[in-house]
Each structure stands twice: as structure tokens, then as C-alpha cells.
Design a protein around this motif. Structure first.
Motif, PDB file in Angstrom:
ATOM      1  N   PRO A  63      -4.541  62.745  45.702  1.00  0.00           N
ATOM      2  CA  PRO A  63      -5.127  62.097  46.896  1.00  0.00           C
ATOM      3  C   PRO A  63      -5.999  63.042  47.708  1.00  0.00           C
ATOM      4  N   ALA A  64      -5.583  64.311  47.823  1.00  0.00           N
ATOM      5  CA  ALA A  64      -6.393  65.279  48.568  1.00  0.00           C
ATOM      6  C   ALA A  64      -7.735  65.504  47.890  1.00  0.00           C
ATOM      7  N   ILE A  65      -7.721  65.582  46.547  1.00  0.00           N
ATOM      8  CA  ILE A  65      -8.976  65.741  45.811  1.00  0.00           C
ATOM      9  C   ILE A  65      -9.871  64.529  46.019  1.00  0.00           C
ATOM     10  N   ALA A  66      -9.272  63.331  45.957  1.00  0.00           N
ATOM     11  CA  ALA A  66     -10.051  62.104  46.122  1.00  0.00           C
ATOM     12  C   ALA A  66     -10.662  62.026  47.523  1.00  0.00           C
ATOM     13  N   ILE A  67      -9.876  62.395  48.537  1.00  0.00           N
ATOM     14  CA  ILE A  67     -10.402  62.377  49.906  1.00  0.00           C
ATOM     15  C   ILE A  67     -11.513  63.408  50.051  1.00  0.00           C
ATOM     16  N   GLY A  68     -11.336  64.572  49.417  1.00  0.00           N
ATOM     17  CA  GLY A  68     -12.389  65.583  49.454  1.00  0.00           C
ATOM     18  C   GLY A  68     -13.672  65.095  48.807  1.00  0.00           C
ATOM     19  N   VAL A  69     -13.545  64.372  47.699  1.00  0.00           N
ATOM     20  CA  VAL A  69     -14.723  63.802  47.041  1.00  0.00           C
ATOM     21  C   VAL A  69     -15.422  62.808  47.962  1.00  0.00           C
ATOM     22  N   LEU A  70     -14.638  61.981  48.660  1.00  0.00           N
ATOM     23  CA  LEU A  70     -15.226  61.006  49.583  1.00  0.00           C
ATOM     24  C   LEU A  70     -15.980  61.709  50.711  1.00  0.00           C
ATOM     25  N   VAL A  71     -15.397  62.771  51.253  1.00  0.00           N
ATOM     26  CA  VAL A  71     -16.053  63.509  52.339  1.00  0.00           C
ATOM     27  C   VAL A  71     -17.355  64.134  51.854  1.00  0.00           C
ATOM     28  N   ILE A  72     -17.319  64.748  50.667  1.00  0.00           N
ATOM     29  CA  ILE A  72     -18.516  65.383  50.123  1.00  0.00           C
ATOM     30  C   ILE A  72     -19.628  64.357  49.890  1.00  0.00           C
ATOM     31  N   MET A  73     -19.243  63.170  49.430  1.00  0.00           N
ATOM     32  CA  MET A  73     -20.234  62.132  49.173  1.00  0.00           C
ATOM     33  C   MET A  73     -20.884  61.609  50.451  1.00  0.00           C
ATOM     34  N   LEU A  74     -20.076  61.419  51.493  1.00  0.00           N
ATOM     35  CA  LEU A  74     -20.572  60.745  52.696  1.00  0.00           C
ATOM     36  C   LEU A  74     -21.106  61.684  53.764  1.00  0.00           C
ATOM     37  N   TRP A  75     -20.716  62.945  53.744  1.00  0.00           N
ATOM     38  CA  TRP A  75     -21.107  63.854  54.819  1.00  0.00           C
ATOM     39  C   TRP A  75     -22.629  63.962  54.983  1.00  0.00           C
ATOM     40  N   PRO A  76     -23.406  64.016  53.914  1.00  0.00           N
ATOM     41  CA  PRO A  76     -24.857  64.074  54.123  1.00  0.00           C
ATOM     42  C   PRO A  76     -25.429  62.840  54.820  1.00  0.00           C
ATOM     43  N   TYR A  77     -24.678  61.742  54.832  1.00  0.00           N
ATOM     44  CA  TYR A  77     -25.164  60.496  55.450  1.00  0.00           C
ATOM     45  C   TYR A  77     -24.465  60.212  56.784  1.00  0.00           C
ATOM     46  N   ARG A  78     -23.897  61.235  57.390  1.00  0.00           N
ATOM     47  CA  ARG A  78     -23.151  61.026  58.641  1.00  0.00           C
ATOM     48  C   ARG A  78     -24.058  60.571  59.782  1.00  0.00           C
ATOM     49  N   GLY A  79     -25.348  60.821  59.671  1.00  0.00           N
ATOM     50  CA  GLY A  79     -26.287  60.397  60.711  1.00  0.00           C
ATOM     51  C   GLY A  79     -26.971  59.087  60.406  1.00  0.00           C
ATOM     52  N   LEU A  80     -26.505  58.379  59.370  1.00  0.00           N
ATOM     53  CA  LEU A  80     -27.133  57.107  59.000  1.00  0.00           C
ATOM     54  C   LEU A  80     -26.904  56.061  60.085  1.00  0.00           C
ATOM     55  N   VAL A  81     -27.962  55.398  60.478  1.00  0.00           N
ATOM     56  CA  VAL A  81     -27.856  54.352  61.497  1.00  0.00           C
ATOM     57  C   VAL A  81     -27.288  53.093  60.837  1.00  0.00           C
ATOM     58  N   PRO A  82     -26.181  52.546  61.361  1.00  0.00           N
ATOM     59  CA  PRO A  82     -25.577  51.336  60.757  1.00  0.00           C
ATOM     60  C   PRO A  82     -26.556  50.167  60.771  1.00  0.00           C
ATOM     61  N   MET A  83     -26.433  49.325  59.758  1.00  0.00           N
ATOM     62  CA  MET A  83     -27.316  48.164  59.622  1.00  0.00           C
ATOM     63  C   MET A  83     -26.490  46.889  59.576  1.00  0.00           C
ATOM     64  N   TRP A  84     -27.170  45.753  59.796  1.00  0.00           N
ATOM     65  CA  TRP A  84     -26.579  44.429  59.688  1.00  0.00           C
ATOM     66  C   TRP A  84     -25.324  44.318  60.559  1.00  0.00           C
ATOM     67  N   ASP A  85     -24.208  43.860  59.977  1.00  0.00           N
ATOM     68  CA  ASP A  85     -23.001  43.704  60.805  1.00  0.00           C
ATOM     69  C   ASP A  85     -22.443  45.057  61.242  1.00  0.00           C
ATOM     70  N   GLY A  86     -22.755  46.127  60.486  1.00  0.00           N
ATOM     71  CA  GLY A  86     -22.331  47.451  60.926  1.00  0.00           C
ATOM     72  C   GLY A  86     -22.936  47.834  62.264  1.00  0.00           C
ATOM     73  N   TRP A  87     -24.167  47.387  62.523  1.00  0.00           N
ATOM     74  CA  TRP A  87     -24.817  47.640  63.814  1.00  0.00           C
ATOM     75  C   TRP A  87     -24.075  46.920  64.934  1.00  0.00           C
ATOM     76  N   ILE A  88     -23.645  45.691  64.660  1.00  0.00           N
ATOM     77  CA  ILE A  88     -22.929  44.914  65.674  1.00  0.00           C
ATOM     78  C   ILE A  88     -21.584  45.565  65.995  1.00  0.00           C
ATOM     79  N   TYR A  89     -20.834  45.927  64.964  1.00  0.00           N
ATOM     80  CA  TYR A  89     -19.518  46.524  65.193  1.00  0.00           C
ATOM     81  C   TYR A  89     -19.623  47.888  65.869  1.00  0.00           C
ATOM     82  N   THR A  90     -20.668  48.633  65.558  1.00  0.00           N
ATOM     83  CA  THR A  90     -20.858  49.934  66.202  1.00  0.00           C
ATOM     84  C   THR A  90     -21.060  49.776  67.698  1.00  0.00           C
ATOM     85  N   HIS A  91     -21.896  48.839  68.087  1.00  0.00           N
ATOM     86  CA  HIS A  91     -22.113  48.614  69.515  1.00  0.00           C
ATOM     87  C   HIS A  91     -20.869  48.040  70.182  1.00  0.00           C
ATOM     88  N   CYS A  92     -20.091  47.243  69.447  1.00  0.00           N
ATOM     89  CA  CYS A  92     -18.853  46.722  70.033  1.00  0.00           C
ATOM     90  C   CYS A  92     -17.891  47.864  70.378  1.00  0.00           C
TER      91      CYS A  92
END
Length: 262
Positions: A63-92
Motif C-alpha cells: 500500500p505504501a508503494i501504491a500511494i507513493g506511485v499515486l503521489v508521483i503521478m499527480l504531484w506535477p499536476y497539483r496546480g491544475l485548475v479543476p474543470m466541469w463539476d470539479g470547478w463547482i465542488y472546489t468553489h463549494c
């Protein structure tokens, strides 16, 4: 053909003796085959101070390896602006003065609660909403690892379990739900822990995870009802089956009271 088969047909003792030898050989071969349940028992009976095999120790880190893989994959996109319903939930989450019961029309308190630390981050933005979502995704992967452990128990399936856990971390459904703020992430997370509770026969875990699941989205109520029914059927015939039925109905009662309250 008659000359070959006649000795065995005429000599019944020889045929019986050969059959007994064959049965003993098959029985001994079956006993030597690795069985997950037997190996799990042997692992639990290790002498004190003796460490488990390296494969089992590696499984604990899957599980630790899997979580590390998820972090490595998503970290470069941490500044991505949410779209569609993600934009709505972010503002909520970021614009609401306090934790609300409904988000996007859904009773999603079990999602807004873990996401509420985003309000404390300064400045509020994509990074503040990314970190709580990533943490909730890690909890989902942890629950997924526990479910996989119930489906493939025993040291014989160490590599298979590890591969499935890591595959879950790179699954597009999990990755996209973590990256785009959405109440479905709460359904995924608490649904995993509900499955683990049902598979383990743990009543308390099933109720806690089921309550959180009901307050994630309306579909979570359906998932909990199915899981609770499976657990209750598995307990049918026990002395406290009626009490268990009443306890399992508590999350539904709490959800109904909260939704129907004026």
C-alpha cells in the motif's frame, strides 16, 4: 491384447495394490500443494522472534508503494485548475464559510469534512484543494489493499496482491477522481472500507464505513444497503441476528433523519 490384460484381470490383488499405491501418491501430492489458508496458518504459528519471509514483508509495504506511485503521478499536476463539476465542488469547499451538509445538491458531509482543511491553507487555490483530496485518495488505496488481501489471502499470492494494489493506484477512475475534486472520491474511499468490513465480518467497521458512505452521495446509500444485507445474511442463524439487523439499520436511520430534517 488378451495376453497383456489377462494377468491384471485374473490377479485382483495386484490391481487393488496398484490402485492403493496410486491413491497414496495422489494424496501426498495434494498435501504438498501450497494452500493459501494453510500457509496463512503456518505464518501465524511462527516462533516468537522469527521474522516472516521477505515476500510477506514486501506485501506489508505494497500500500505504501501504491500511494507513493499515486503521489508521483499527480504531484506535477497539483496546480491544475479543476474543470466541469470539479470547478463547482472546489468553489463549494473554498468559498463556503463553514462545512456544509450539501455540496452540489448531494448530502456529502463525509467528503466535505476531510476536504475542510483546504479552508485553512493560505492562499486558497488549487494546492489547498489538492492535498486533502490526495490524502483521501491514499485512504482509498489503503482500503483497496485490505479488500485485495481478503480476495487473495496467504503468502502464495504476494506478488498478485501487490500488483493489484499498485494497479488500483494507477487506475484512471481513482486518479481522475483525486485530481478533480468530486464527492465520488468519498464514495470510493468509504466503499472500500465497507467491503473490507463485510468481508471480515466486522459489524462495527461496516456500520462506521456505511454511515460515512451514506453521507457521501445518494448512491452510497444503495451500496451500503447491499453490503449490510450480505453481512446480515452471512450471520443468519446466529443468536443475535435480529439485534444485528437493528444495528445495521442505524446508518439508514441517521441518513433519513438528516435528509428529511427541516
Amino acid at each position: 491384447m488378451t495376453g497383456i490384460c489377462a494377468p491384471e484381470i485374473l490377479n485382483g490383488n495386484t490391481v487393488v495394490s496398484r490402485r492403493r499405491q496410486s491413491n497414496r501418491w495422489i494424496s501426498s501430492a495434494l498435501v504438498d500443494l501450497p494452500h493459501p489458508a494453510l500457509e496463512h496458518t503456518r505464518m501465524s504459528e511462527l516462533p516468537a522472534g522469527q521474522s516472516p519471509p521477505a515476500s510477506s514483508r514486501w506485501l506489508a509495504g505494497a500500500p505504501a508503494i501504491a500511494i507513493g506511485v499515486l503521489v508521483i503521478m499527480l504531484w506535477p499536476y497539483r496546480g491544475l485548475v479543476p474543470m466541469w463539476d470539479g470547478w463547482i465542488y472546489t468553489h463549494c469547499v473554498l468559498d463556503a464559510p463553514h462545512i456544509q451538509f450539501r455540496y452540489g445538491g448531494h448530502p456529502a458531509l463525509a467528503w466535505s469534512g476531510p476536504m475542510s482543511p483546504a479552508k485553512l491553507w493560505a492562499p486558497r487555490g488549487t494546492m489547498s484543494i489538492f492535498l486533502p483530496s490526495l490524502l483521501l485518495g491514499a485512504v482509498a488505496i489503503w482500503g483497496w489493499a485490505r479488500v485485495v488481501g481478503k480476495v487473495l489471502p496467504g503468502p502464495s499470492f504476494v506478488r498478485e496482491r501487490g500488483a493489484l494494489v499498485i494497479a488500483g493506484a494507477v487506475n484512471p477512475g481513482i486518479v481522475s477522481t483525486v485530481l478533480q475534486p468530486n464527492v465520488d472520491l468519498a464514495v470510493l474511499t468509504w466503499g472500500m472500507w465497507l467491503l473490507d468490513g463485510v468481508a471480515s465480518g466486522r459489524l462495527t467497521q461496516t456500520i462506521v464505513a456505511g454511515t460515512l458512505l451514506c453521507f457521501s452521495k445518494e448512491t452510497g446509500v444503495i451500496v451500503y444497503c447491499v453490503g449490510a444485507l450480505v453481512l446480515w445474511i452471512g450471520r443468519a442463524g446466529q443468536r443475535n441476528w435480529l439485534r444485528d439487523a437493528l444495528i445495521l439499520s442505524v446508518p439508514i436511520a441517521i441518513y433519513a433523519a438528516a435528509v428529511l430534517a427541516p
